[in-house]
Design a protein around this motif. Structure first.
Motif, PDB file in Angstrom:
ATOM      1  N   PRO A 171     -88.867 -45.049  71.800  1.00 45.92           N
ATOM      2  CA  PRO A 171     -90.271 -45.450  71.673  1.00 45.92           C
ATOM      3  C   PRO A 171     -90.437 -46.639  70.728  1.00 45.92           C
ATOM      4  O   PRO A 171     -89.560 -46.940  69.924  1.00 45.92           O
ATOM      5  CB  PRO A 171     -90.955 -44.201  71.115  1.00 45.92           C
ATOM      6  CG  PRO A 171     -89.870 -43.344  70.593  1.00 45.92           C
ATOM      7  CD  PRO A 171     -88.631 -43.689  71.324  1.00 45.92           C
ATOM      8  N   SER A 172     -91.578 -47.259  70.861  1.00 44.12           N
ATOM      9  CA  SER A 172     -91.888 -48.412  70.021  1.00 44.12           C
ATOM     10  C   SER A 172     -91.887 -47.998  68.555  1.00 44.12           C
ATOM     11  O   SER A 172     -92.371 -46.927  68.206  1.00 44.12           O
ATOM     12  CB  SER A 172     -93.256 -48.956  70.423  1.00 44.12           C
ATOM     13  OG  SER A 172     -93.568 -50.084  69.687  1.00 44.12           O
ATOM     14  N   GLY A 173     -91.306 -48.820  67.728  1.00 51.10           N
ATOM     15  CA  GLY A 173     -91.285 -48.532  66.295  1.00 51.10           C
ATOM     16  C   GLY A 173     -90.160 -47.628  65.876  1.00 51.10           C
ATOM     17  O   GLY A 173     -90.061 -47.239  64.720  1.00 51.10           O
ATOM     18  N   SER A 174     -89.266 -47.314  66.801  1.00 51.34           N
ATOM     19  CA  SER A 174     -88.209 -46.375  66.444  1.00 51.34           C
ATOM     20  C   SER A 174     -87.056 -47.049  65.711  1.00 51.34           C
ATOM     21  O   SER A 174     -86.153 -46.382  65.238  1.00 51.34           O
ATOM     22  CB  SER A 174     -87.692 -45.686  67.701  1.00 51.34           C
ATOM     23  OG  SER A 174     -87.274 -46.661  68.628  1.00 51.34           O
ATOM     24  N   GLY A 175     -87.071 -48.393  65.632  1.00 49.77           N
ATOM     25  CA  GLY A 175     -86.053 -49.077  64.854  1.00 49.77           C
ATOM     26  C   GLY A 175     -84.958 -49.726  65.691  1.00 49.77           C
ATOM     27  O   GLY A 175     -83.943 -50.156  65.147  1.00 49.77           O
ATOM     28  N   LYS A 176     -85.187 -49.836  66.996  1.00 43.31           N
ATOM     29  CA  LYS A 176     -84.177 -50.432  67.861  1.00 43.31           C
ATOM     30  C   LYS A 176     -83.920 -51.882  67.468  1.00 43.31           C
ATOM     31  O   LYS A 176     -82.774 -52.288  67.232  1.00 43.31           O
ATOM     32  CB  LYS A 176     -84.651 -50.398  69.318  1.00 43.31           C
ATOM     33  CG  LYS A 176     -85.107 -49.036  69.804  1.00 43.31           C
ATOM     34  CD  LYS A 176     -85.615 -49.082  71.234  1.00 43.31           C
ATOM     35  CE  LYS A 176     -86.856 -49.925  71.459  1.00 43.31           C
ATOM     36  NZ  LYS A 176     -88.067 -49.418  70.806  1.00 43.31           N
ATOM     37  N   SER A 177     -85.009 -52.661  67.402  1.00 40.82           N
ATOM     38  CA  SER A 177     -84.839 -54.072  67.058  1.00 40.82           C
ATOM     39  C   SER A 177     -84.184 -54.201  65.703  1.00 40.82           C
ATOM     40  O   SER A 177     -83.252 -54.981  65.521  1.00 40.82           O
ATOM     41  CB  SER A 177     -86.197 -54.760  66.994  1.00 40.82           C
ATOM     42  OG  SER A 177     -86.855 -54.650  68.206  1.00 40.82           O
ATOM     43  N   THR A 178     -84.669 -53.430  64.744  1.00 48.59           N
ATOM     44  CA  THR A 178     -84.133 -53.549  63.399  1.00 48.59           C
ATOM     45  C   THR A 178     -82.631 -53.289  63.403  1.00 48.59           C
ATOM     46  O   THR A 178     -81.878 -53.995  62.739  1.00 48.59           O
ATOM     47  CB  THR A 178     -84.849 -52.552  62.476  1.00 48.59           C
ATOM     48  OG1 THR A 178     -86.247 -52.691  62.648  1.00 48.59           O
ATOM     49  CG2 THR A 178     -84.502 -52.823  61.035  1.00 48.59           C
ATOM     50  N   MET A 179     -82.194 -52.305  64.171  1.00 52.46           N
ATOM     51  CA  MET A 179     -80.778 -51.999  64.151  1.00 52.46           C
ATOM     52  C   MET A 179     -79.949 -53.168  64.684  1.00 52.46           C
ATOM     53  O   MET A 179     -79.000 -53.604  64.038  1.00 52.46           O
ATOM     54  CB  MET A 179     -80.465 -50.750  64.960  1.00 52.46           C
ATOM     55  CG  MET A 179     -79.014 -50.346  64.794  1.00 52.46           C
ATOM     56  SD  MET A 179     -78.605 -48.883  65.732  1.00 52.46           S
ATOM     57  CE  MET A 179     -78.305 -49.584  67.323  1.00 52.46           C
TER      58      MET A 179
HETATM   59  N1  LIG Z   1     -90.393 -57.017  58.237  1.00 48.68           N
HETATM   60  C1  LIG Z   1     -90.850 -55.756  58.271  1.00 48.68           C
HETATM   61  N2  LIG Z   1     -91.473 -55.231  57.180  1.00 48.68           N
HETATM   62  C2  LIG Z   1     -91.939 -53.983  57.183  1.00 48.68           C
HETATM   63  N3  LIG Z   1     -91.843 -53.129  58.225  1.00 48.68           N
HETATM   64  C3  LIG Z   1     -91.223 -53.586  59.354  1.00 48.68           C
HETATM   65  C4  LIG Z   1     -90.710 -54.911  59.433  1.00 48.68           C
HETATM   66  N4  LIG Z   1     -90.172 -55.081  60.665  1.00 48.68           N
HETATM   67  C5  LIG Z   1     -90.349 -53.903  61.321  1.00 48.68           C
HETATM   68  N5  LIG Z   1     -90.973 -53.008  60.530  1.00 48.68           N
HETATM   69  C6  LIG Z   1     -91.296 -51.616  60.881  1.00 48.68           C
HETATM   70  O1  LIG Z   1     -90.106 -50.967  61.161  1.00 48.68           O
HETATM   71  C7  LIG Z   1     -90.259 -50.070  62.242  1.00 48.68           C
HETATM   72  C8  LIG Z   1     -89.197 -50.335  63.277  1.00 48.68           C
HETATM   73  O2  LIG Z   1     -89.436 -51.609  63.848  1.00 48.68           O
HETATM   74  P1  LIG Z   1     -88.616 -52.177  65.060  1.00 48.68           P
HETATM   75  O3  LIG Z   1     -89.153 -53.536  65.383  1.00 48.68           O
HETATM   76  O4  LIG Z   1     -87.182 -52.085  64.766  1.00 48.68           O
HETATM   77  O5  LIG Z   1     -88.992 -51.159  66.226  1.00 48.68           O
HETATM   78  P2  LIG Z   1     -88.594 -51.221  67.744  1.00 48.68           P
HETATM   79  O6  LIG Z   1     -87.928 -49.945  68.035  1.00 48.68           O
HETATM   80  O7  LIG Z   1     -87.878 -52.467  68.056  1.00 48.68           O
HETATM   81  O8  LIG Z   1     -90.013 -51.208  68.448  1.00 48.68           O
HETATM   82  P3  LIG Z   1     -90.541 -52.111  69.682  1.00 48.68           P
HETATM   83  O9  LIG Z   1     -90.169 -51.374  70.895  1.00 48.68           O
HETATM   84  O10 LIG Z   1     -92.033 -52.107  69.479  1.00 48.68           O
HETATM   85  O11 LIG Z   1     -89.936 -53.452  69.538  1.00 48.68           O
HETATM   86  C9  LIG Z   1     -91.645 -50.230  62.766  1.00 48.68           C
HETATM   87  O12 LIG Z   1     -92.429 -49.179  62.265  1.00 48.68           O
HETATM   88  C10 LIG Z   1     -92.111 -51.537  62.171  1.00 48.68           C
HETATM   89  O13 LIG Z   1     -93.482 -51.469  61.890  1.00 48.68           O
END
Ligand SMILES: Nc1ncnc2c1ncn2[C@@H]1O[C@H](COP(=O)(O)OP(=O)(O)OP(=O)(O)O)[C@@H](O)[C@H]1O
Ligand SMILES: Nc1ncnc2c1ncn2[C@@H]1O[C@H](COP(=O)(O)OP(=O)(O)OP(=O)(O)O)[C@@H](O)[C@H]1O
Ligand SMILES: [Mg+2]
Ligand SMILES: [Mg+2]
Lengths: 391, 316, 361, 254, 254
Positions: free
Chosen positions: D49-57
């Protein structure tokens, strides 16, 4: 054609095209009528007052001196030449001012984004103070520093031989005229051309082999060494035109007057505060994604800035910076308050002596309009060149 | 004439004055206009309306002053303007009687040891723009084959400050100014005013071409103050003087009618000027005399009977 | 599957830098360049601040005669309190000076009152209208108050009024010009372009000069306008050209879809602009607009050139008085502080407003 | 684990090792104890799901984000604060973003050659030849002289992929490469990615295109709330999700 | 043609008549000899490749674009340069755009009441009651006080539909109403449109949602290169496309 048919059926006040024409005609007519009335009134008024008009006065002897004329000028020259001197002075202070305020503004703008707390705080403080105080007051301040803080010519500071600092300005020795100077200048020119060629060669080498050469260092060396060689060949003439204190003032050498310096510093600091804000906004306008993309292909931070961020930021920066360049030029008209003989100052004296205010003000407007329009034309051309190609 | 009619219709005179010239035209701390030029204008109002307060002042810069008069924005210009041939002819102005004879001089710091203007070759000179002063210095140095460098600053305050700080070796201005500026120097004794006066600066009020009656009135209003001083009439004794037996004084004060009618004014016009504004001597002492900050001697501005130039035609 | 971490398992990030020392290290002494810079700055401050404090506070005079000031060495702030009446109110008759004072209080009070965005309703416009009428009455007189003609308006009220009305009238004019510049009608467009470029191309002082020196020559004989009004008009015309350019930027930023949506609802040009386009465009350009307004505020000081007695000119007149001639530094510092406070208030308010308007989007 | 098996077939050690890695944004714990080993030539699809941290990882893998605990080793280089190492890793790891992030001021060709010329110090001519090769591969060689703004979204994304490939990366990271595209263009981009996968590129793909996952992935990972909740071969993953959250998510998306 | 038959069933004259209409953008001939009659309560779906002129055609119907030849008559009013007529037509024809084009500075409620208040001169209270009614219909009454920026794409598009409905239009035009939406949100919007269709609104819908076309449309039109290439009932159209281009297009899209 079908459409033309219904066009004729529609009453004109409901047809946007016809309505537009009508409206435009009305506005144009009104404008013309107003212009005409003003013209007629002015004519009548001038006639009635039997006031001399025309630009004949430009050929009369001016009879006043101008400090630091950039071209030879004396009180025996005409008003026309005096005004030319003023215009050149304006050009001088504004071009130098624009150059330095762009540099300083960029530095401060980048500092404002610095991670160093002190640097960014100082930049913010600088920007706030400079932006929020009228530039006229700032000019008074800088001028006062110059004439209050420096000693009289007789007690002039002499930090280096041939260099004097006093309330008459910065006076420094220049090499006495020597035939070799022309050749040295030519050599320096050759050096610069060589530099330029080196850079192009460097690009070619990079294109061919991928190697990066220190072309700028080499070019710089070339530009310095060539004139030096010519100077040595000419027998290394060392005679200097050294300023000496004779009578009231230093004679000889080159002088940078306090008025010019104060005006320049005031304008530069004031304008660079605005430029700094523009640069900051421009850099921040480049999306984070661009920087990430650049980093993720492995570019170094410097390369990211040079190859990706700045070229894009420039597009956002150019139009408002153009306005600031124009503002600086226009603000230079405050020179009269601190005794720099810019165009407005000379024009004022001329108006005063000839009483021909209309012509004087017209000239002021024309000259500034000329400066402004040519600046914006150039910058618009540059802006267009830099504009993004889009669908 | 039409200007006079217009003024009468308005009920006041609009006068262009200098805005920040101490002693000639400047508001005081309360915002009330003070100065020799200002009082001259009040005299005209007293002559026309019998009321010296029927006057409004427009402060003008040097560049604006003539155009303001030409365009009808003001009725009289009394802004320490020098009467010259070209101004009189080309600008459509008529100057009237001089209210202050000035001349341009030089002031230098004592420690330079300069005794005469002839020694000023190569000097840096502080000049106030917008008057004839710029041209005068240039002429003077050219005719004496000397070189100089100008520092031209718009306001007196700034200019004198730069001078006292040593930015210039010399300060030039009308002698009346120099005295005043020296008076406010951090240490007035350190400065001397050189003996040479390099120009003639007859400062006079001016009106537009086209209404000779109005011009006459302004002219005689100025002269009436001088004449009164000559007669010994002051604002204090003018009422007693009404009883004077001297026929010239009787004519002057309108006890014997004639003058007023000739000018198209009330017969009491001169009386009103003296009563409400004072004679020239009073006005001079009040605004620029030795007891003011300017501390000027009468000099050229003394009556002709006392060796000065103040001389008027007979009032008959 | 690897075992998952439960939420209640608190793991903190490794804490490396805390406390004052940590902050200093992080912000002032990270790297040799920054350390050097910090030291240089501190040295500079140490060189300048103590003598400045000595001059401005320790050895200064606050309410003395100029003579006393000349004796002592420090700052002579006395020039301000001793001349404050003239500097602030100029020619306004002394017994009536409560009127401009009240006007300024009213203006500043109204400005403060309108700071809160929740008060931006129709009623606020009415309040302003009443306020402006009241101010006009106070300044000009009539209806029981002695009339004081505009020629006598001077000092701070003049500065504030010139800039306030300059802004109030230049803004709508600038908006009209911007709309004109984007008009499809060639004649209107080119007239607006010429106007904007001409005005932006010349310095304000030449416009002021024209309005004061040459304007009467343009009019039929005998017709004159009030000098203050003429300067006001010049300021308005000048500022409007700059506002026009800023607003044009905002208009360009509105997507075409907004026009089309408005069109397809059946709104005509006027309503589209008033209800849809301008509210958005003007909001976008708040920061540059405030920038222009601040410039306009500072630029009113240029009316000195045409001998109008704004607060800078009244100060200069005070300095022309031989009594006070030497103390321009103090007087100008005072003015600089005055301008700084006003401009800084405006710019920081605009920043706040921008932030507030951005939330909820 | 099932995913590992296919990787071990290649016979070499893992090219990416993430060991009990944590990341915080301020106080917010985004990634919690991530453990992952990627073998060369392995293709991993990450969903959640969105916000689960995929992009961050995946952004941690080329250090666009800094992790605060644990270890990340890419191609034998550990990611620390050492700038040299980071640059080395970034040159080995290509990244394709959701919003393409092409450089709008450069032509397509210049976009592609920028990295090789300035980072790899490739001669320009060579770089251009290579760029043209990759442009042909993504089937837009004829657009080389245009600017990104003149291309459609699908074309831009293909350019972005080609740009990464020009650096001859060992690993490619994709962050929702098709989610900003019009439906018609999704296929163009997926085709390119499939081809890439077939050539044996090591790939980590964040995507919700489950068709792609099924046909290409060696392993599908499901993330939720900053953790890797489940990972498996695609067949198993879709047919037989183990975790409740995975099941819920799949029911919404398919 | 088949489409006409279903329309004639309603028994009244056509509400939109387009007769040999042409349009040029500069030199570019976008629409070529368009002929179309739409009966009241008819629901038409228009599809075709990108750039084929679909948007331009429906934008001509409420004069967002001016046609240069031929006639367009909407609800008995011929579209000419007459501003009064244009305004009348626009008040009768609602339009929903791909990018919603809500007014971001107004609340949802204000977005909805703007038209009724300023064009129809409805009293505010009445307008608001009506707006709330339509908001309920599109199932987002609880969002009335929010700003568009605070809603998801699907919600925004539903607001956009409600905004058009508030003008009580006789005809609704939809230009790719779902193509800017995330897949999860498409359904919400389609549901609203289906409901609308069932209530008998005359609708022209440009869309590639073939499911919608199949279930709702009376007629499906295929445009290519500025012309109406084929039109038919949905069943026929999908089962048995006559034209080669149509067939090619359908093969790509389905
Ligand atoms: N620079 C940042 N500072 C603070 N919080 C952040 C930052 N970047 C992302 N987040 C938070 O970290 C969490 C994970 O973000 P991430 O972008 O990794 O999610 P995602 O799984 O890729 O979601 P999506 O499908 O929407 O891209 C989210 O709750 C987001 O709000
Ligand atoms: N304002 C305009 N000026 C010039 N050409 C235009 C303009 N608007 C559209 N066009 C061109 O007209 C053609 C038809 O455009 P239109 O938007 O109607 O296509 P469409 O069928 O709606 O395509 P899409 O599915 O991409 O929305 C396209 O080639 C387009 O480039
Ligand atoms: Mg993501
Ligand atoms: Mg379309």
């Amino acid at each position: 054609m079908a459409t033309t048919e219904y066009r004729s059926k529609v009453p004109f006040w409901r047809d946007p095209v016809k309505r537009g024409h009508l409206f435009q005609a009305a506005v144009l007519l009104t404008a013309l009528a107003i212009g005409y009335t003003l013209f007629v009134n002015t004519q009548a008024n001038l006639q009635r007052q039997s006031i001399a008009t025309g630009f004949g006065f430009l050929e009369r002897e001016a009879g006043f001196e101008i400090a630091e004329p950039p071209i030879p000028y004396s009180a025996a020259d005409t008003y026309g030449r005096a005004l030319l001197v003023g215009a050149l002075n304006t050009l001088k202070v504004s071009s130098v001012g624009i150059f330095f305020s762009l540099i300083l503004g960029t530095i401060i703008g980048i500092s404002r984004l610095s991670h160093n707390w002190l640097v960014s705080r100082l930049s913010v403080a600088f920007i706030e103070v400079m932006q929020n105080i009228p530039v006229l007051l700032q000019l008074f301040f800088w001028y006062a520093i110059f004439y209050e803080a420096f000693p009289s010519p007789r007690q002039a500071l002499n930090p280096l031989p041939g260099l004097f600092l006093c309330n008459r300005g910065l006076i420094f020795a220049v090499p006495a005229a020597h035939p070799s100077h022309v050749w040295m200048l030519a050599a320096a020119g050759v050096g610069i051309v060589g530099w330029f060629l080196l850079v192009r060669w460097g690009h070619r080498v990079q294109d061919r082999t991928g190697r990066l050469l220190p072309v700028h260092r080499m070019g710089m060396a070339l530009t310095v060494l060539l004139p030096l060689a010519v100077w040595l060949l000419a027998g290394a003439p060392t005679a200097m035109d050294v300023p000496v204190l004779r009578g009231f003032n230093f004679r000889g050498g080159l002088t940078v007057s306090p008025e010019f310096s104060a005006l320049l510093i005031g304008l530069i600091l004031y304008t660079s505060a605005f430029v700094a804000e523009i640069v900051r906004a421009g850099i921040q306008a480049v999306s984070k994604g661009q920087i990430e993309a650049a980093m993720s292909i492995g570019l170094k931070p410097g390369q990211v800035l040079r190859l990706v961020v700045l070229p894009q930021a420039l597009r956002v920066i150019i139009p408002p910076v153009t306005s600031q360049m124009l503002n600086l030029t226009k603000n230079s008209s405050l020179a009269i308050a601190i005794g720099y003989a810019d165009f407005v100052s000379v024009a004022n004296t001329t108006i005063n002596q000839t009483g021909q205010a209309i012509e004087g003000v017209a000239l002021i407007m024309l000259v500034y309009l000329f400066f402004s329009l040519s600046t914006s034309l150039f910058m618009n051309w540059y802006n267009k060149k830099m504009a993004l190609v889009e669908r | 004439g039409k200007d006079l009619d217009a003024v009468r219709k308005k009920g006041f005179i609009q006068v262009g004055v200098n805005g920040d010239l101490f002693g000639f035209g400047m508001p005081d701390e309360k915002g009330v206009w003070r100065g020799l030029d200002v009082d001259t204008a009040r005299a005209v109002a007293a002559a026309i309306f019998g009321d010296a307060s029927k006057v409004k002042f427009t402060p003008l810069t040097a560049q604006q002053r003539f155009t303001a008069l030409q365009s009808g924005e003001i009725d009289i210009l009394t802004r320490n303007a020098t009467r010259t041939l070209s101004r009189e002819t080309q600008l459509g102005l008529n100057f009237v009687h001089v209210n202050y004879y000035d001349g341009q001089g030089f002031m230098v710091p004592k420690k330079l040891g300069v005794k005469s203007a002839k020694e000023l070759d190569g000097a840096t000179i502080c000049v106030l723009p917008g008057t004839t002063t710029e041209q005068n210095v240039a002429d003077y140095f050219r005719s004496n084959g000397m070189s100089w460098k100008p520092v031209v600053i718009e306001s007196t305050a700034e200019l004198s400050k730069t001078f006292f700080a040593g930015r210039c070796d010399v300060m030039t201005s009308d002698a009346s100014q120099l005295a005043g500026i020296r008076a406010v120097a951090p240490n007035p004794k350190d400065y001397v005013i050189l003996p040479e006066i390099i120009s003639k600066e007859p400062l006079a009020p001016a009106v537009r071409h086209g209404d000779d009656q109005f011009r006459d009135i302004v002219d005689f209003a100025v002269m009436a103050m001088i004449q009164a001083e000559e007669f010994g009439i002051t604002s204090k004794n003018v009422d007693q003087m009404l009883k004077s037996k001297d026929p010239a004084i009787q004519r002057f004060l309108g006890v014997t009618p004639g003058n007023g009618k000739a000018l198209g004014l009330d017969e009491k016009w001169a009386y009103n000027i003296i009563k409400q504004v004072g004679n020239y001597g009073e006005v001079f002492e009040r605004n620029v005399g030795v007891n003011t900050k300017l501390g000027l001697e009468r000099g050229l501005n003394a009556l002709w009977t006392k060796g000065g130039l103040m001389y008027t035609p007979p009032f008959k | 599957m690897s075992d998952l971490i439960r939420d209640n398992e608190e793991i903190r990030p490794p804490v490396t830098k805390v406390g004052v020392l940590g902050w200093l290290r992080e912000n002032l002494f990270n790297g040799w360049f920054n350390s050097l810079l910090t030291l240089a700055t501190l040295y500079l401050l140490w060189l300048t601040i103590p003598p400045l404090v000595k001059w401005a506070f320790i050895e200064s005079h606050w309410y003395t005669d100029p003579g006393v000031c000349r004796e002592g060495g420090g700052a002579c702030w006395s020039i301000i309190p001793k001349n404050v009446r003239f500097i602030f109110f100029g020619f306004f008759p002394e017994d009536q000076q409560w009127r401009p004072a009240l006007t300024m209080i009213l203006l500043v009070g109204l400005a403060f009152y309108s700071k809160d965005r929740r008060r931006w309703k129709k009623s606020l416009a009415v309040i302003w209208l009443v306020g402006i009428l009241l101010m006009g009455w106070l300044m000009h007189g009539g209806l029981g108050l002695p009339v004081v003609e505009t020629g006598k308006w001077s000092g701070l009220p003049l500065t504030l009024l010139l800039s306030f009305f300059g802004m109030v009238f230049a803004y709508p004019l600038g908006v009209l010009l911007a709309l004109g510049r984007r008009s499809k009608l060639a004649a209107i467009k080119s007239m607006c372009v010429v106007y904007i470029e001409l005005i932006r191309g010349v310095p304000l002082i030449s416009l002021l000069f024209m309005s004061s020196v040459m304007f009467p020559l343009f009019l039929p004989e005998g017709v004159t306008f009030d000098k203050v009004l003429r300067a006001q008009v010049a300021i308005i015309l000048f500022t409007a050209a700059y506002i026009a350019e800023v607003v044009r930027g905002g208009l360009q930023a509105i997507p075409k879809g907004q026009y089309e949506a408005a069109d397809s609802l059946g709104l005509n040009y006027g309503k589209t602009m008033r209800l849809i386009i301008l509210p958005q465009a003007l909001k976008i350009v708040i920061p540059p607009t405030v920038g222009i307004l601040i410039s306009a505020f500072k630029d009113t000081s240029l009316v000195v050139i045409i001998a109008l007695y704004d607060v800078l000119k009244t100060t200069k007149v005070t300095l022309s008085n031989p009594e006070w001639m030497g103390f321009s530094t103090e007087a100008y510092l005072f003015l600089a502080a005055l301008y700084f406070v006003c401009c800084y208030a405006m710019s920081s308010y605009s920043r706040r407003l921008e932030k507030e308007l951005n939330t909820g989007r | 684990m099932n995913g590992q098996t296919s990787a071990t077939l290649t016979g070499t050690g893992p090219i990416i090792i993430i060991e009990s890695m944590h990341k915080w944004f301020g106080d917010f714990h985004v990634l919690k104890d991530i453990n992952l080993q990627v073998q060369p030539r392995e293709r991993i699809v990450i969903c959640g799901p969105s916000g689960s941290g995929k992009s961050t990882m995946i952004r941690c893998i080329n250090r666009l984000e800094e992790h605060q605990r644990g270890r990340i080793v890419v191609d034998g280089i550990e990611l620390t604060n050492d700038i040299k190492n980071i640059e080395k890793v970034r040159a080995e790891v290509g990244m394709v973003f959701q919003h393409f992030n092409l450089f709008p001021h450069l032509t397509i060709l210049e976009n592609l050659t920028l990295g090789p010329i300035w980072v790899r110090k490739t001669p320009k001519k060579e770089a251009e030849e290579m760029a043209m090769m990759y442009l042909e591969k993504v089937k837009i060689a004829e657009q080389a002289k245009k600017y990104p703004g003149q291309l459609s979204g699908g074309q831009q994304q293909r350019v972005a992929i080609a740009r990464s490939l020009c650096m001859k990366p060992k690993i490619m990271l994709f962050d929702e490469p098709t989610s900003a595209l019009d439906p018609e263009m999704v296929k163009e981009v997926l085709d390119v990615m499939v081809e890439l996968a077939e050539e044996g590129m090591t790939m980590l793909v964040v995507t919700h295109e489950m068709g792609f996952a099924k046909s290409v992935a060696d392993r599908v990972m499901f993330m939720d709330d900053g953790q890797i909740v489940e990972q498996n071969t695609p067949d198993e993953f879709f047919a037989n999700p183990q975790n409740d959250r995975t099941r819920l998510f799949l029911s919404q998306i398919l």
